[in-house]
Design an enzyme around this catalytic site. Structure first.
Site, mmCIF file in Angstrom:
data_model
loop_
_atom_site.group_PDB
_atom_site.id
_atom_site.type_symbol
_atom_site.label_atom_id
_atom_site.label_comp_id
_atom_site.label_asym_id
_atom_site.label_seq_id
_atom_site.Cartn_x
_atom_site.Cartn_y
_atom_site.Cartn_z
ATOM 1 N N TYR A 46 -7.931 15.036 -1.330
ATOM 2 C CA TYR A 46 -7.881 14.695 0.100
ATOM 3 C C TYR A 46 -9.117 13.870 0.459
ATOM 4 O O TYR A 46 -10.225 14.204 0.030
ATOM 5 C CB TYR A 46 -7.883 15.976 0.948
ATOM 6 N N GLU A 48 -9.582 12.217 4.007
ATOM 7 C CA GLU A 48 -9.468 11.659 5.362
ATOM 8 C C GLU A 48 -10.736 10.907 5.724
ATOM 9 O O GLU A 48 -11.845 11.393 5.491
ATOM 10 C CB GLU A 48 -9.267 12.771 6.399
ATOM 11 N N ASP A 195 3.868 -10.423 9.200
ATOM 12 C CA ASP A 195 4.294 -9.376 8.270
ATOM 13 C C ASP A 195 4.722 -10.106 6.993
ATOM 14 O O ASP A 195 5.832 -10.628 6.904
ATOM 15 C CB ASP A 195 5.468 -8.611 8.893
ATOM 16 N N THR A 221 3.504 -4.905 2.553
ATOM 17 C CA THR A 221 3.684 -3.829 1.592
ATOM 18 C C THR A 221 3.142 -4.358 0.264
ATOM 19 O O THR A 221 2.827 -5.539 0.131
ATOM 20 C CB THR A 221 5.174 -3.448 1.432
ATOM 21 N N LYS A 224 6.676 -5.383 -3.289
ATOM 22 C CA LYS A 224 7.763 -6.364 -3.361
ATOM 23 C C LYS A 224 7.344 -7.475 -4.324
ATOM 24 O O LYS A 224 7.155 -7.201 -5.504
ATOM 25 C CB LYS A 224 8.090 -6.862 -1.950
ATOM 26 N N ARG A 230 4.429 1.495 -4.272
ATOM 27 C CA ARG A 230 4.889 1.524 -2.873
ATOM 28 C C ARG A 230 3.706 1.876 -1.996
ATOM 29 O O ARG A 230 3.158 2.977 -2.085
ATOM 30 C CB ARG A 230 5.985 2.562 -2.700
HETATM 31 N N1 DSN Z 1 13.591 -2.315 3.177
HETATM 32 C C1 DSN Z 1 12.837 -3.531 3.065
HETATM 33 C C2 DSN Z 1 13.688 -4.679 2.671
HETATM 34 O O1 DSN Z 1 14.591 -4.459 1.908
HETATM 35 O O2 DSN Z 1 13.458 -5.788 3.107
HETATM 36 C C3 DSN Z 1 12.053 -3.841 4.283
HETATM 37 O O3 DSN Z 1 11.524 -2.709 4.827
#
Ligand code: DSN
Length: 405
Positions: A46, A48, A195, A221, A224, A230
């Site tokens: 932990y 924080e 984003d 994120t 991707k 993730r």
């Molecule tokens: N679920 C993601 C996507 O497939 O684009 C975005 O959050």
């Protein structure tokens, strides 16, 4: 693993990933090293707070991991640490976006984003998301060609005076004019938030325009095109970073997932290596090649093609809808999600399918395979069974090297 039930399911999922082609534009294969970091003892701790200011003791190495991740993130996107900060603690993309709104907006303030049905994201102000309930959300769209309607963005911005204008999308194949968004945001005194979740790896690889010169805040994120675990990051201009940090913790979250932070640090290290640039370039080459081949079969693409990692197929002229297309593809071992196309009246009966090349490019596929893949996709969409040939192609480009045994 003593738990045979879960061990068995992990084996099955590994086999599924190995024997299918993943064309979900937001998915990828994290490296073995990243999986090792995710499965490391950092999961036990932990912490924080932020490096040097934690609520619990014992964080000497967590501090080092988080500082390293932050340093690498700024370096990868060529950001001056005197002007930009980065928070690497958000648990995923939606909480990252929420943290930005929580930091910069008062309840009832206005934000503006692209409609979900035009390629935006739920957290860009959709009515079912807290982002569309807690704040007043104004939604812009795309024009008849599937390109952002910048005139509408300008008109709505002047009319509604949002405090945040969001660009950066989830199902938008073309380049985004970040400069134009920033100019409109400046005209109405709004922050410009980008984003970049879908395109982060392409930007890191230098094959898609960087939003940073034209943004106040950039969220992403990490799993991707960036090919990490993730997780998520929020980049912000220095003058906003204290508010953003406070919104992440203690505003929205408790302890960060230190094993994920370690995985993010590894992903950033990998993205700094020379082969990553080549990988990012190949993602786009593959998407363009796939688009060209699919068009030769008469398949219609929103905006006519792509500048990125994804394509949006409008399948109405095949006499099916997006759900049927998704099901037919899955039957043949091709995994891709149904998606709205601009003008679809409801997200529950979408007319399209979204295809992305990040994952198959990680497997080593190139333009030659896109020709074969386009044929497979066309056959599957017509309802023909080509599963055996898909499995054969998968075997030629094994995914095993990514998966822990
Ligand atoms: N679920 C993601 C996507 O497939 O684009 C975005 O959050």
């Amino acid at each position: 693993m003593k738990d045979k039930a879960i061990s068995n399911l992990i084996k099955k999922e590994s086999k599924r990933q190995t024997e299918t082609l993943d064309l979900i534009a937001s998915e990828n294969f994290a490296s073995h090293d990243i999986l090792e970091a995710l499965g490391s003892p950092f999961t036990n701790k932990y912490s924080e707070g932020y490096p040097g200011k934690r609520y619990y003791p014992g964080n000497v190495y967590c501090d080092m991991v988080e500082n390293l991740a932050r340093k690498r993130a700024l370096k990868l996107f060529k950001l001056n640490p005197k002007k930009w900060s980065v928070n690497v603690q958000p648990l995923s993309g939606s909480p990252a976006n929420l943290a930005v709104y929580f930091a910069l907006l008062e309840p009832g303030d206005t934000l503006m984003g692209l409609k979900l049905s035009s390629g935006g994201h739920l957290t860009h102000g959709h009515k079912v998301s807290i982002t569309g309930k807690h704040w007043k959300a104004v939604q812009y769209g795309v024009d008849g060609e599937g390109i952002v309607d910048y005139k509408e963005v300008k008109r709505l911005a002047h009319k509604h005076k949002p405090k945040i204008i969001i660009s950066g999308f989830s199902a938008y194949p073309r380049k985004i004019d970040f400069k134009k968004f920033k100019a409109i945001a400046d005209e109405v005194g709004a922050y410009h938030m980008v984003d970049m979740a879908h395109i982060a790896g392409l930007i890191a690889g230098g094959v898609y325009p960087t939003p940073f010169p034209y943004a106040d805040v950039v969220t992403t994120t990490t799993h991707k095109t960036l090919r990490g675990p993730r997780g998520a990051m929020i980049f912000s201009k220095k003058e906003l970073s204290e508010k953003i940090d406070k919104a992440v913790f203690p505003g929205l979250q408790g302890g960060p997932h230190n094993n994920t932070t370690a995985g993010i640090a590894v992903a950033l290290y990998e993205a700094m290596q020379r082969p990553f640039k080549k990988y990012a370039a190949q993602i786009i080459k593959n998407a363009r090649a796939l688009a060209k081949e699919l068009k030769q079969f008469g398949i219609q693409l929103v905006s006519g093609g792509t500048d990125s990692h994804l394509l949006l197929l409008d399948v109405r002229n095949l006499g099916i809808d997006g759900m049927e297309a998704q099901n037919r593809l899955e039957k043949s071992g091709i995994i891709a999600n149904r998606n709205t196309v601009p003008g679809d009246p409801s997200p529950f009966k979408p007319s399209g399918v979204r295809l992305g090349t990040p994952s198959i490019t990680s497997r080593g596929m190139k333009e030659r395979e896109m020709k074969i893949l386009a044929f497979f996709i066309y056959q599957a969409l017509l309802g023909r069974d080509i599963k055996a040939r898909v499995v054969k192609l998968c075997k030629q480009f094994p995914a095993k090297r990514f998966l822990k045994s």
